[in-house]
Motif scaffolding. Structure first.
Motif, PDB file in Angstrom:
ATOM      1  N   LYS A   1       4.027  50.629  70.580  1.00 12.97           N
ATOM      2  CA  LYS A   1       2.697  50.368  70.034  1.00 12.97           C
ATOM      3  C   LYS A   1       2.558  48.887  69.722  1.00 12.97           C
ATOM      4  O   LYS A   1       3.503  48.117  69.832  1.00 12.97           O
ATOM      5  CB  LYS A   1       2.483  51.177  68.753  1.00 12.97           C
ATOM      6  N   GLU A   2       1.346  48.523  69.325  1.00 14.14           N
ATOM      7  CA  GLU A   2       1.087  47.201  68.774  1.00 14.14           C
ATOM      8  C   GLU A   2       0.910  47.364  67.276  1.00 14.14           C
ATOM      9  O   GLU A   2       0.413  48.399  66.815  1.00 14.14           O
ATOM     10  CB  GLU A   2      -0.182  46.601  69.383  1.00 14.14           C
ATOM     11  N   SER A   3       1.330  46.350  66.538  1.00 13.28           N
ATOM     12  CA  SER A   3       1.214  46.414  65.090  1.00 13.28           C
ATOM     13  C   SER A   3       0.942  45.013  64.542  1.00 13.28           C
ATOM     14  O   SER A   3       1.475  44.025  65.066  1.00 13.28           O
ATOM     15  CB  SER A   3       2.499  46.977  64.488  1.00 13.28           C
ATOM     16  N   PHE A   4       0.135  44.943  63.495  1.00 12.01           N
ATOM     17  CA  PHE A   4      -0.123  43.667  62.836  1.00 12.01           C
ATOM     18  C   PHE A   4       0.976  43.460  61.800  1.00 12.01           C
ATOM     19  O   PHE A   4       1.055  44.167  60.802  1.00 12.01           O
ATOM     20  CB  PHE A   4      -1.506  43.666  62.166  1.00 12.01           C
ATOM     21  N   ILE A   5       1.875  42.520  62.083  1.00  8.17           N
ATOM     22  CA  ILE A   5       3.008  42.228  61.207  1.00  8.17           C
ATOM     23  C   ILE A   5       3.308  40.735  61.319  1.00  8.17           C
ATOM     24  O   ILE A   5       3.100  40.139  62.383  1.00  8.17           O
ATOM     25  CB  ILE A   5       4.232  43.107  61.565  1.00  8.17           C
ATOM     26  N   PHE A   6       3.760  40.146  60.246  1.00  8.44           N
ATOM     27  CA  PHE A   6       4.035  38.698  60.206  1.00  8.44           C
ATOM     28  C   PHE A   6       2.783  37.902  60.575  1.00  8.44           C
ATOM     29  O   PHE A   6       2.837  36.922  61.310  1.00  8.44           O
ATOM     30  CB  PHE A   6       5.210  38.308  61.115  1.00  8.44           C
TER      31      PHE A   6
ATOM     32  N   LYS B   1       0.281  38.472  62.540  1.00  7.74           N
ATOM     33  CA  LYS B   1      -0.307  38.529  63.877  1.00  7.74           C
ATOM     34  C   LYS B   1       0.104  39.833  64.564  1.00  7.74           C
ATOM     35  O   LYS B   1       0.978  40.548  64.085  1.00  7.74           O
ATOM     36  CB  LYS B   1       0.082  37.309  64.715  1.00  7.74           C
ATOM     37  N   ILE B   2      -0.518  40.108  65.695  1.00  9.19           N
ATOM     38  CA  ILE B   2      -0.196  41.310  66.464  1.00  9.19           C
ATOM     39  C   ILE B   2       1.144  41.104  67.180  1.00  9.19           C
ATOM     40  O   ILE B   2       1.367  40.084  67.833  1.00  9.19           O
ATOM     41  CB  ILE B   2      -1.303  41.614  67.502  1.00  9.19           C
ATOM     42  N   HIS B   3       2.014  42.090  67.041  1.00  9.45           N
ATOM     43  CA  HIS B   3       3.296  42.123  67.750  1.00  9.45           C
ATOM     44  C   HIS B   3       3.407  43.466  68.475  1.00  9.45           C
ATOM     45  O   HIS B   3       2.810  44.457  68.065  1.00  9.45           O
ATOM     46  CB  HIS B   3       4.474  42.019  66.768  1.00  9.45           C
ATOM     47  N   ASP B   4       4.208  43.469  69.526  1.00 12.78           N
ATOM     48  CA  ASP B   4       4.554  44.713  70.184  1.00 12.78           C
ATOM     49  C   ASP B   4       5.776  45.292  69.480  1.00 12.78           C
ATOM     50  O   ASP B   4       6.708  44.556  69.143  1.00 12.78           O
ATOM     51  CB  ASP B   4       4.882  44.486  71.664  1.00 12.78           C
ATOM     52  N   ILE B   5       5.757  46.589  69.274  1.00 17.09           N
ATOM     53  CA  ILE B   5       6.893  47.291  68.681  1.00 17.09           C
ATOM     54  C   ILE B   5       7.583  48.066  69.798  1.00 17.09           C
ATOM     55  O   ILE B   5       6.987  48.972  70.393  1.00 17.09           O
ATOM     56  CB  ILE B   5       6.461  48.251  67.539  1.00 17.09           C
ATOM     57  N   TYR B   6       8.796  47.662  70.088  1.00 13.31           N
ATOM     58  CA  TYR B   6       9.638  48.369  71.064  1.00 13.31           C
ATOM     59  C   TYR B   6      10.589  49.246  70.284  1.00 13.31           C
ATOM     60  O   TYR B   6      11.042  48.878  69.208  1.00 13.31           O
ATOM     61  CB  TYR B   6      10.422  47.359  71.923  1.00 13.31           C
ATOM     62  N   SER B   7      10.905  50.426  70.825  1.00  9.62           N
ATOM     63  CA  SER B   7      11.777  51.337  70.089  1.00  9.62           C
ATOM     64  C   SER B   7      12.712  52.083  71.037  1.00  9.62           C
ATOM     65  O   SER B   7      12.461  52.166  72.244  1.00  9.62           O
ATOM     66  CB  SER B   7      10.961  52.341  69.272  1.00  9.62           C
ATOM     67  N   ILE B   8      13.763  52.609  70.430  1.00 12.39           N
ATOM     68  CA  ILE B   8      14.694  53.481  71.135  1.00 12.39           C
ATOM     69  C   ILE B   8      15.141  54.557  70.144  1.00 12.39           C
ATOM     70  O   ILE B   8      15.325  54.274  68.963  1.00 12.39           O
ATOM     71  CB  ILE B   8      15.899  52.714  71.722  1.00 12.39           C
ATOM     72  N   GLN B   9      15.249  55.770  70.643  1.00 13.33           N
ATOM     73  CA  GLN B   9      15.713  56.900  69.843  1.00 13.33           C
ATOM     74  C   GLN B   9      17.121  57.276  70.286  1.00 13.33           C
ATOM     75  O   GLN B   9      17.411  57.215  71.487  1.00 13.33           O
ATOM     76  CB  GLN B   9      14.799  58.128  70.055  1.00 13.33           C
ATOM     77  N   LEU B  10      17.947  57.672  69.360  1.00 19.77           N
ATOM     78  CA  LEU B  10      19.300  58.121  69.695  1.00 19.77           C
ATOM     79  C   LEU B  10      19.250  59.214  70.751  1.00 19.77           C
ATOM     80  O   LEU B  10      20.049  59.243  71.674  1.00 19.77           O
ATOM     81  CB  LEU B  10      20.025  58.620  68.437  1.00 19.77           C
TER      82      LEU B  10
END
Length: 169
Positions: free
Chosen positions: A150-155, A157-166
């Motif tokens: 997703k995209e999220s407003f953090i720091f 400005k808009i950043h992309d959030i990359y994730s990985i699940q176990l």
């Protein structure tokens, strides 16, 4: 204190002796392009203190990334708690000195930290917070199996959030 070894790297706790090497990385405009601005010497010292505090309080943080063959500090990589959309997440973050870019060191260090977070710290999920224009960091995340969530407003400005699940590994 040594935290882990990878094929070519040693990751260890950052200490006060690292100020010069870290300042050469954090004061560089190109390296810090996706931060609000490069760090001055005082900001670099504060960054070291913040990580030392996280070691004491959390048991982990960003660690010095050193070449195994020479022990030269070439960057940092590690795990940091972040609040994203009101939820506490564990981020894999990294900076590598620009003279060592495109040699796979960020990918190797981030993979080691990812494995540490999942196996040693028992995390079910990890994220990386990446500026959408930071192609090299996106490639590091994707090479290690992270996917854009997703995209999220953090720091501020808009950043992309990359994730990985176990469960995805």
């Amino acid at each position: 204190m040594k935290i882990m070894e990878t094929e070519r790297l040693v990751l260890r706790e950052i200490n006060d002796d690292d100020i010069s090497a870290l300042y050469s990385i954090f004061s560089d405009e190109e390296t810090m392009k996706y931060y609000p601005s490069p760090f001055n010497l005082e900001q670099t010292k504060n960054w070291i203190e913040k990580n030392k505090k996280r070691y004491r309080e959390d048991g982990y943080s960003l660690w010095a990334v050193c070449l195994k063959e020479s022990n030269e500090l070439i960057g940092d990589c590690g795990l940091v708690k972040q609040i994203v959309d009101g939820k506490t997440e564990m981020e894999v973050g990294y900076h590598i000195h620009k003279k060592y870019w495109s040699k796979g060191y960020a990918t190797e260090a981030a993979k080691g930290c990812m494995e540490y977070g999942l196996s040693q710290l028992g995390q079910e999920r990890l994220i990386s917070i990446i500026d959408p224009k930071n192609g090299p960091s996106i490639r590091v995340a994707e090479k290690n199996g992270f996917m854009k969530e997703k995209e999220s407003f953090i720091f501020n400005k808009i950043h992309d959030i990359y994730s990985i699940q176990l469960s995805e590994i």
